[in-house]
Design an enzyme around this catalytic site. Sequence first.
Site, PDB file in Angstrom:
ATOM      1  CB  CYS A 117      -0.856   0.211   0.694  1.00 51.87           C
ATOM      2  SG  CYS A 117      -1.919  -1.259   1.190  1.00 51.87           S
ATOM      3  CG  HIS A 258      -2.539   3.235   2.182  1.00 48.68           C
ATOM      4  ND1 HIS A 258      -3.525   3.279   1.441  1.00 48.68           N
ATOM      5  CD2 HIS A 258      -2.751   2.792   3.203  1.00 48.68           C
ATOM      6  CE1 HIS A 258      -3.756   1.413   1.079  1.00 48.68           C
ATOM      7  NE2 HIS A 258      -3.430   1.316   2.602  1.00 48.68           N
ATOM      8  CG  ASN A 288      -6.484  -0.488   1.947  1.00 49.20           C
ATOM      9  OD1 ASN A 288      -5.830  -0.033   0.366  1.00 49.20           O
ATOM     10  ND2 ASN A 288      -6.483  -1.126   2.590  1.00 49.20           N
TER      11      ASN A 288
END
Length: 331
Positions: A117, A258, A288
Site C-alpha cells: 500500500c 493512504h 482500500n
Amino acid sequence: MLSKPKAIITGIEAYIPEYVLTNDELSTMVDTSDEWIMSRVGIKERHILKEDGLGTSFMGSIAVQRLLEATKTDPSEVQMLVCHTVTPDMVFTATSNIICDKCGIKNAWGFDTNAGCSGFLFTFETVRRFIETGEYKKIVLVCGERMSSIVDYSDRSTCPLFGDAAVALMIEPSEDDTLGFQDSILHVDGIGRRYLYQTAGGSLYPASHENVDRHMHFIHQEGQGVFKHAVVSMADVSEEMMKRHNLVADDIAYLVPHQANLRIIDATARRMGLKKEKVLINIDRFGNTAGTSIPLTLWDFKSRFKKGDNLILSAFGAGFTWGSIFYRWAY
C-alpha cells in the site's frame, strides 16, 4: 552548479470500475453489516472489476489513454512507463509492458514495482530519480489494483476492506525547484510478512489444488498487528517530515493519506496538528485500493489544489512498508 530538475505531476487521470459493492450487499455474502464495517474502518462501498479476463492492465490502459488525451501527449513521446501493482495480470510479462502495448507506447521502456500500500510513494521516489538525471522528459506512472481478485469473500475480516481502481500520472521535469517533489522518507521492515500476506502463488508455494482449496491465494491479515504498527508508523513519519522542513500545521494545505482505516488516518492527522478540513478522505466511497489509494485521492480532489500547495503524502503497507513524501502542487 545547476540544480537538478524537480519531478512534477502535470496530469492525472483514473479508471474506476462501474460496479459498486455496497455494505448491504456484502452482508448477504458474509456475516457482517453496514454498522460493523463503518464503525471499524469507515468504508461504505467499493468499486469492483467483476469480469474475468479483465485485469489490472485493462484498468491501467484506460487510465493511461485518458491521461495521454488530457495532456495532449502522443504515445511516441513517452520515454518510460512504470506500473505499481500487487495484482499484476500475470507473474510475467510485466503489467507495465502490457499497458504500453495496449496504449501504443512504442518508444518507452518500463517495469513493475511492488511495495504494498506504500507503492505509490516508493514508485514516485524511483521515477523522480530518472527525472532528476535530466534525460527523461515524460514518464507515465501507473498505479492499478484489482484487489478483488485476491480477496476471500467468505472472510469477513478482509472482504469489506478492498476495492479496485487504476490511476495514471504524467511526471515531467520543472526548473522551478520550489514546486513538485521536495523530499521523501521511506522505510521497510520484513517483520510485516507475518501479519499481512498472500501465501501462495509465488515460488514458495506454487499453484496447486491443495493451496487453492486452503484459500492460500487470498489476502491474509492479522488486523490488530497491522493496526498497531500502522497507527504509529504513519504518524511518526508524517511528523518527521514536517520537522525536517520546519513545517507547522498552518503550512500544510492537505494531508493525502493512504485510505486504509479512518482511525489510522485520524491518528496521523492529530499528530500533525491538522484540522479535519485539511485531511482528504474518500475511503467511504472507494475502500482500500492499496498502492492506488493515494493517487486516487489526488485525482479525486485535484480541483481543490492550488499551485504551490504543500501536500504531505503518507502511507503504510504490507511488508511492512511505510513512508511520507513532501510534494508541492505544480499547476
